[in-house]
Design a protein around this motif. Structure first.
Motif, PDB file in Angstrom:
ATOM      1  N   ALA A 268       0.980  -1.313   0.109  1.00  0.00           N
ATOM      2  CA  ALA A 268       0.075  -0.161   0.163  1.00  0.00           C
ATOM      3  C   ALA A 268       0.861   1.285   0.044  1.00  0.00           C
ATOM      4  CB  ALA A 268      -1.054   0.141   1.188  1.00  0.00           C
ATOM      5  N   LEU A 269       2.024   1.256   0.764  1.00  0.00           N
ATOM      6  CA  LEU A 269       2.843   2.440   0.863  1.00  0.00           C
ATOM      7  C   LEU A 269       3.579   2.673  -0.337  1.00  0.00           C
ATOM      8  CD1 LEU A 269       3.999   2.093   4.665  1.00  0.00           C
ATOM      9  CD2 LEU A 269       2.406   3.884   3.708  1.00  0.00           C
ATOM     10  N   ALA A 270       4.027   1.609  -0.988  1.00  0.00           N
ATOM     11  CA  ALA A 270       4.847   1.857  -2.319  1.00  0.00           C
ATOM     12  C   ALA A 270       4.211   2.111  -3.417  1.00  0.00           C
ATOM     13  CB  ALA A 270       5.640   0.569  -2.556  1.00  0.00           C
ATOM     14  N   ARG A 271       2.775   1.481  -3.493  1.00  0.00           N
ATOM     15  CA  ARG A 271       2.226   1.788  -4.735  1.00  0.00           C
ATOM     16  C   ARG A 271       1.030   2.672  -4.561  1.00  0.00           C
ATOM     17  NH1 ARG A 271       3.286  -2.978  -7.850  1.00  0.00           N
ATOM     18  NH2 ARG A 271       5.403  -2.941  -7.751  1.00  0.00           N
ATOM     19  N   TYR A 272       0.518   2.790  -3.474  1.00  0.00           N
ATOM     20  CA  TYR A 272      -0.772   3.638  -3.749  1.00  0.00           C
ATOM     21  C   TYR A 272      -0.028   5.149  -2.961  1.00  0.00           C
ATOM     22  CZ  TYR A 272      -3.047  -0.347  -4.438  1.00  0.00           C
ATOM     23  OH  TYR A 272      -3.468  -1.630  -5.060  1.00  0.00           O
ATOM     24  N   ARG A 273       0.283   6.169  -3.852  1.00  0.00           N
ATOM     25  CA  ARG A 273       0.901   7.267  -3.249  1.00  0.00           C
ATOM     26  C   ARG A 273       0.041   8.109  -2.557  1.00  0.00           C
ATOM     27  NH1 ARG A 273       5.859   5.757  -2.675  1.00  0.00           N
ATOM     28  NH2 ARG A 273       6.210   8.161  -2.507  1.00  0.00           N
ATOM     29  N   ARG A 274      -1.373   7.997  -3.042  1.00  0.00           N
ATOM     30  CA  ARG A 274      -2.284   9.061  -2.370  1.00  0.00           C
ATOM     31  C   ARG A 274      -3.733   8.040  -1.785  1.00  0.00           C
ATOM     32  NH1 ARG A 274      -3.301  14.007  -4.718  1.00  0.00           N
ATOM     33  NH2 ARG A 274      -1.413  14.471  -4.663  1.00  0.00           N
ATOM     34  N   PHE A 275      -3.943   8.205  -0.753  1.00  0.00           N
ATOM     35  CA  PHE A 275      -5.137   7.736  -0.286  1.00  0.00           C
ATOM     36  C   PHE A 275      -5.598   8.463   0.945  1.00  0.00           C
ATOM     37  CE2 PHE A 275      -2.094   4.365   1.053  1.00  0.00           C
ATOM     38  CZ  PHE A 275      -2.434   4.448   2.280  1.00  0.00           C
ATOM     39  N   ARG A 276      -6.693   8.588   1.458  1.00  0.00           N
ATOM     40  CA  ARG A 276      -7.139   9.297   2.465  1.00  0.00           C
ATOM     41  C   ARG A 276      -6.697   8.557   3.742  1.00  0.00           C
ATOM     42  NH1 ARG A 276     -13.129   9.423   2.800  1.00  0.00           N
ATOM     43  NH2 ARG A 276     -13.090   9.805   0.722  1.00  0.00           N
ATOM     44  N   GLY A 277      -5.998   9.326   4.639  1.00  0.00           N
ATOM     45  CA  GLY A 277      -5.335   8.906   5.910  1.00  0.00           C
ATOM     46  C   GLY A 277      -4.198   8.236   5.601  1.00  0.00           C
ATOM     47  N   ARG A 278      -3.287   8.520   4.352  1.00  0.00           N
ATOM     48  CA  ARG A 278      -2.028   7.775   4.219  1.00  0.00           C
ATOM     49  C   ARG A 278      -1.008   8.609   5.528  1.00  0.00           C
ATOM     50  NH1 ARG A 278       2.708   8.300   1.283  1.00  0.00           N
ATOM     51  NH2 ARG A 278       3.416   6.265   0.222  1.00  0.00           N
ATOM     52  N   LEU A 279      -1.268   9.594   5.857  1.00  0.00           N
ATOM     53  CA  LEU A 279      -0.262  10.154   6.766  1.00  0.00           C
ATOM     54  C   LEU A 279      -0.320   9.495   8.086  1.00  0.00           C
ATOM     55  CD1 LEU A 279       1.788  12.431   6.266  1.00  0.00           C
ATOM     56  CD2 LEU A 279       0.231  14.192   7.451  1.00  0.00           C
ATOM     57  N   LEU A 280      -1.613   9.160   8.564  1.00  0.00           N
ATOM     58  CA  LEU A 280      -1.929   8.351   9.646  1.00  0.00           C
ATOM     59  C   LEU A 280      -1.209   6.986   9.537  1.00  0.00           C
ATOM     60  CD1 LEU A 280      -3.044   8.199  12.382  1.00  0.00           C
ATOM     61  CD2 LEU A 280      -5.403   7.590  11.459  1.00  0.00           C
ATOM     62  N   PHE A 281      -1.715   6.628   8.421  1.00  0.00           N
ATOM     63  CA  PHE A 281      -1.335   5.146   7.946  1.00  0.00           C
ATOM     64  C   PHE A 281       0.402   4.978   8.206  1.00  0.00           C
ATOM     65  CE2 PHE A 281      -0.377   1.708   4.946  1.00  0.00           C
ATOM     66  CZ  PHE A 281      -1.224   0.671   5.647  1.00  0.00           C
ATOM     67  N   LEU A 282       1.171   6.085   7.653  1.00  0.00           N
ATOM     68  CA  LEU A 282       2.482   6.221   7.636  1.00  0.00           C
ATOM     69  C   LEU A 282       2.995   6.085   9.227  1.00  0.00           C
ATOM     70  CD1 LEU A 282       3.663   8.460   4.850  1.00  0.00           C
ATOM     71  CD2 LEU A 282       4.690   5.987   5.365  1.00  0.00           C
ATOM     72  N   ALA A 283       2.219   7.045  10.095  1.00  0.00           N
ATOM     73  CA  ALA A 283       2.760   7.226  11.562  1.00  0.00           C
ATOM     74  C   ALA A 283       2.346   5.800  12.216  1.00  0.00           C
ATOM     75  CB  ALA A 283       1.831   8.500  12.202  1.00  0.00           C
ATOM     76  N   MET A 284       1.346   5.245  11.998  1.00  0.00           N
ATOM     77  CA  MET A 284       0.968   4.060  12.562  1.00  0.00           C
ATOM     78  C   MET A 284       2.150   2.936  12.174  1.00  0.00           C
ATOM     79  SD  MET A 284      -3.026   3.961  13.058  1.00  0.00           S
ATOM     80  CE  MET A 284      -3.369   3.495  11.433  1.00  0.00           C
ATOM     81  N   VAL A 285       2.450   2.688  10.844  1.00  0.00           N
ATOM     82  CA  VAL A 285       3.201   1.766  10.674  1.00  0.00           C
ATOM     83  C   VAL A 285       4.601   1.932  11.298  1.00  0.00           C
ATOM     84  CG1 VAL A 285       4.727   1.035   8.677  1.00  0.00           C
ATOM     85  CG2 VAL A 285       2.344   1.366   8.203  1.00  0.00           C
ATOM     86  N   THR A 286       5.205   2.998  11.403  1.00  0.00           N
ATOM     87  CA  THR A 286       6.645   3.297  11.761  1.00  0.00           C
ATOM     88  C   THR A 286       6.508   3.475  13.359  1.00  0.00           C
ATOM     89  OG1 THR A 286       6.237   5.645  11.063  1.00  0.00           O
ATOM     90  CG2 THR A 286       7.717   3.990   9.918  1.00  0.00           C
ATOM     91  N   ALA A 287       5.491   3.632  13.886  1.00  0.00           N
ATOM     92  CA  ALA A 287       5.432   4.006  15.447  1.00  0.00           C
ATOM     93  C   ALA A 287       6.040   2.804  16.388  1.00  0.00           C
ATOM     94  CB  ALA A 287       3.829   4.141  15.677  1.00  0.00           C
ATOM     95  N   PRO A 288       5.627   1.391  15.734  1.00  0.00           N
ATOM     96  CA  PRO A 288       6.195   0.202  16.499  1.00  0.00           C
ATOM     97  C   PRO A 288       7.702   0.137  16.647  1.00  0.00           C
ATOM     98  CG  PRO A 288       4.148  -0.457  15.355  1.00  0.00           C
ATOM     99  CD  PRO A 288       4.542   0.959  15.011  1.00  0.00           C
ATOM    100  N   LEU A 289       8.177   0.833  15.489  1.00  0.00           N
ATOM    101  CA  LEU A 289       9.740   0.640  15.287  1.00  0.00           C
ATOM    102  C   LEU A 289      10.359   1.623  16.344  1.00  0.00           C
ATOM    103  CD1 LEU A 289       9.768   0.780  11.310  1.00  0.00           C
ATOM    104  CD2 LEU A 289       9.854  -1.095  12.850  1.00  0.00           C
ATOM    105  N   VAL A 290       9.746   2.889  16.428  1.00  0.00           N
ATOM    106  CA  VAL A 290      10.563   3.671  17.316  1.00  0.00           C
ATOM    107  C   VAL A 290      10.096   3.959  18.487  1.00  0.00           C
ATOM    108  CG1 VAL A 290      11.340   5.103  15.053  1.00  0.00           C
ATOM    109  CG2 VAL A 290       9.078   5.643  16.301  1.00  0.00           C
ATOM    110  N   MET A 291       8.957   3.405  19.155  1.00  0.00           N
ATOM    111  CA  MET A 291       8.436   3.579  20.214  1.00  0.00           C
ATOM    112  C   MET A 291       9.122   2.754  21.132  1.00  0.00           C
ATOM    113  SD  MET A 291       5.832   5.247  20.945  1.00  0.00           S
ATOM    114  CE  MET A 291       4.890   5.603  19.711  1.00  0.00           C
ATOM    115  N   PRO A 292       9.667   3.453  22.327  1.00  0.00           N
ATOM    116  CA  PRO A 292      10.255   2.497  23.480  1.00  0.00           C
ATOM    117  C   PRO A 292       9.311   1.553  23.971  1.00  0.00           C
ATOM    118  CG  PRO A 292      10.365   4.962  24.072  1.00  0.00           C
ATOM    119  CD  PRO A 292       9.550   4.885  22.935  1.00  0.00           C
TER     120      PRO A 292
END
Lengths: 262, 297
Positions: free
Chosen positions: A81-105
């Motif tokens: 979804a991130l690589a192929r669908y460059r624009r969809f509603r809520g993409r920014l929130l989606f990005l934030a949620m995908v990377t959150a577990p990587l950087v959260m203590p």
């Protein structure tokens, strides 16, 4: 240039000396982990007879395999979804949620998931208490984040010509995905699954928050035994772990480090 | 996609989206809510701050008590400051050690780069807990280093190497060094080397060329590496617990103890929220770097 090479070598010594010392002293005859008293495989025998560790290892492997498989499915979809669908509603929130577990203590991730499970139990009556299932759900979530990033970066460096040719020849999008896209990103999928698997196998903090009485994982057993002091059995276990992981990683990387043919 | 595939699109976006909302966004909101709850005896050990009187009248029963406790008791403030300090020092030391390592790998002959990088990644794959444990055997009073120093006669009394600030800092640098090296390597390897030749042609010494060209160009890698080391180091639990002592209290361990020992879930939640507030800027920076990395590699 030679100065940075010296630092590089010293850096590797720093990274590997503790691991080497673990392995060497796992073959030590003495109970004192740091005084050499001759070669022995005694601790491997005791480790094998240690039911608590064997039981926890079985739980950990079950949890890691289930979580990694769920993460593979969800993470592939998310990476796609991130690589192929460059624009969809809520993409920014989606990005934030995908990377959150990587950087959260980890303590925050662990606590927040536990509070979710407790709240869910009081709202819908599920899950009843904590156990293997809740650890799997928690691990699947952070595994998804890692798989998504790996799949996304693989797809970003991906030649679309084959997919387009298949579509031009009349293949349905689903068929193109299964026959062309998936095989081409297979190395990334293998790496992603292995990463999710080892991270789950290694996790102490998130598992401790979400475990129940009958779901003690291997890191939890190691942690409580290490807290009581150094134990040669843990050295033996560490050695097995290091050897197994090295074989897995070197195999997987020889698959994935091959650049896609252009 | 050339041919629109609304069904595939819906699954690829919808499935992980739903999962992440349930298991990432909602849990975070619950932590925020419970940080305002009143702690109580029972299961779960708090009174929900949002309730319904007679089953239908919405009621707010929130309290700022947990935040008051965190602000009022100097233990929490001290743990926060300790964590920030430990993480900042670990970040600097990782940069000082990691930069030359990343540089040497990025400038090594091409066929060597992947194996050298593999050597940096490999420890990251082997159990974190076990690698921290290894340092106990090395640092303790009758551990490897002290035995060696006593045997060679360099010292006559064992040095206090474990359960202090030194051992916690060492554990942090050791554990998070690969997080610094990988983004640094990515930017250094991509760098256009003809810029250095141009600098040399214009008469710059290699050191000056490094300061004027290489260092500024690697700033994104430095920022990404710094954030990736700093964030988990601030929230670290295992390292201060196993390698630390009474003077090395860190906020991750405070949260753990509030939850597991004191069973005070609202205070644990408030500690988590306060930690997140401190980390918002580095977290956004790290997320940005991860996205950039995934989109450009």
């Amino acid at each position: 240039m030679s100065a940075v090479r010296v630092v590089l070598v010293l850096g590797y010594v720093f990274l590997y000396a503790p691991i080497v010392s673990l392995i060497v002293f796992s073959f030590n005859a003495s109970r004192l982990v740091t005084v050499w008293a001759g070669f022995s495989t005694r601790w491997y025998g005791e480790l094998w007879d240690n039911d608590a560790i064997r039981g926890a290892a079985a739980i950990s492997i079950e949890v890691a395999a289930s979580a990694a498989t769920a993460a593979l499915v969800l993470g592939t979809a998310a990476g796609f979804a991130l690589a192929r669908y460059r624009r969809f509603r809520g993409r920014l929130l989606f990005l934030a949620m995908v990377t959150a577990p990587l950087v959260m203590p980890e303590v925050i991730t662990g606590l927040s998931l536990l509070l979710l499970f407790v709240a869910l139990e009081s709202w819908i009556g599920w899950p009843q208490g904590r156990g293997i299932a809740t650890i799997i759900l928690a691990h699947a979530t952070f595994g998804t984040a890692f798989v998504a990033i790996i799949v996304q970066s693989r797809l970003a460096a991906f030649d679309r010509a084959l997919e387009e040719a298949a579509l031009d020849l009349g293949a349905r999008p689903w068929k193109v995905f299964l026959v062309i896209t998936l095989p081409l990103i297979a190395p990334a999928l293998i790496t992603g699954w292995l990463l999710a698997f080892t991270l789950s196998l290694d996790d102490l903090v998130i598992a401790s928050f979400n475990a129940g009485p009958a779901s003690t994982t291997l890191p939890m057993v190691i942690f409580s035994s290490v807290r009581l002091g150094v134990s040669p059995q843990i050295n033996a276990l560490a050695t097995i772990f290091v050897v197994a992981v090295s074989i897995l990683v070197v195999t997987a990387s020889s698959l994935t480090l091959r650049r896609p043919q252009r | 996609m050339n041919a629109p595939d609304p069904m595939g699109r819906r699954v690829a976006i919808g499935l992980p989206y739903l999962w992440l909302v349930v298991f990432v966004l909602v849990p975070f909101l619950i932590v925020l809510t419970i940080s305002f709850a009143e702690s109580a005896l029972g299961i779960p050990p708090y009174i929900a701050p949002l309730g319904f009187a007679k089953g239908w009248i919405p009621q707010l029963r929130g309290t700022l008590g947990s935040y008051g406790l965190i602000l009022g008791d100097s233990l929490y403030l001290k743990a926060y400051l300790n964590s920030l300090r430990f993480a900042a020092v670990a970040m600097l030391l990782c940069l000082l050690l990691g930069y030359p390592m990343a540089y040497a790998i990025a400038r090594a002959p091409e066929r060597w780069r992947n194996p050298l990088l593999m050597l940096v990644i490999l420890p990251f794959w082997t159990s974190f807990l076990i690698r921290v444990y290894a340092w106990i055997g090395i640092l303790k009073t009758n551990g490897l280093i002290n035995n060696l120093l006593l045997w060679t006669g360099i010292v006559h009394e064992p040095l206090p190497l474990l359960n202090n600030e030194f051992s916690v800092e060492l554990g942090l640098v050791y554990s998070y060094l690969p997080f610094m090296i990988l983004p640094l390597y990515a930017t250094l390897e991509r760098m256009d080397l003809s810029l250095l030749e141009a600098a040399a042609d214009l008469g710059a010494t290699p050191f000056r060329a490094f300061l004027a060209v290489t260092l500024p160009l690697s700033l994104p890698g430095i920022a990404a590496g710094a954030a990736l080391v700093f964030i988990p180091a601030v929230g670290e639990f295992v390292i201060p617990d196993l390698l630390g002592g009474p003077d090395t209290l860190m906020i991750g361990k405070v949260l753990w103890d509030e939850f597991f020992t004191n069973r005070d879930w609202p205070v644990a939640s408030a500690v988590a929220v306060a930690m997140l507030v401190l980390l918002v800027a580095p977290i956004v920076l790290a997320q940005h770097a991860l996205r950039k990395g995934a989109e450009s590699s």
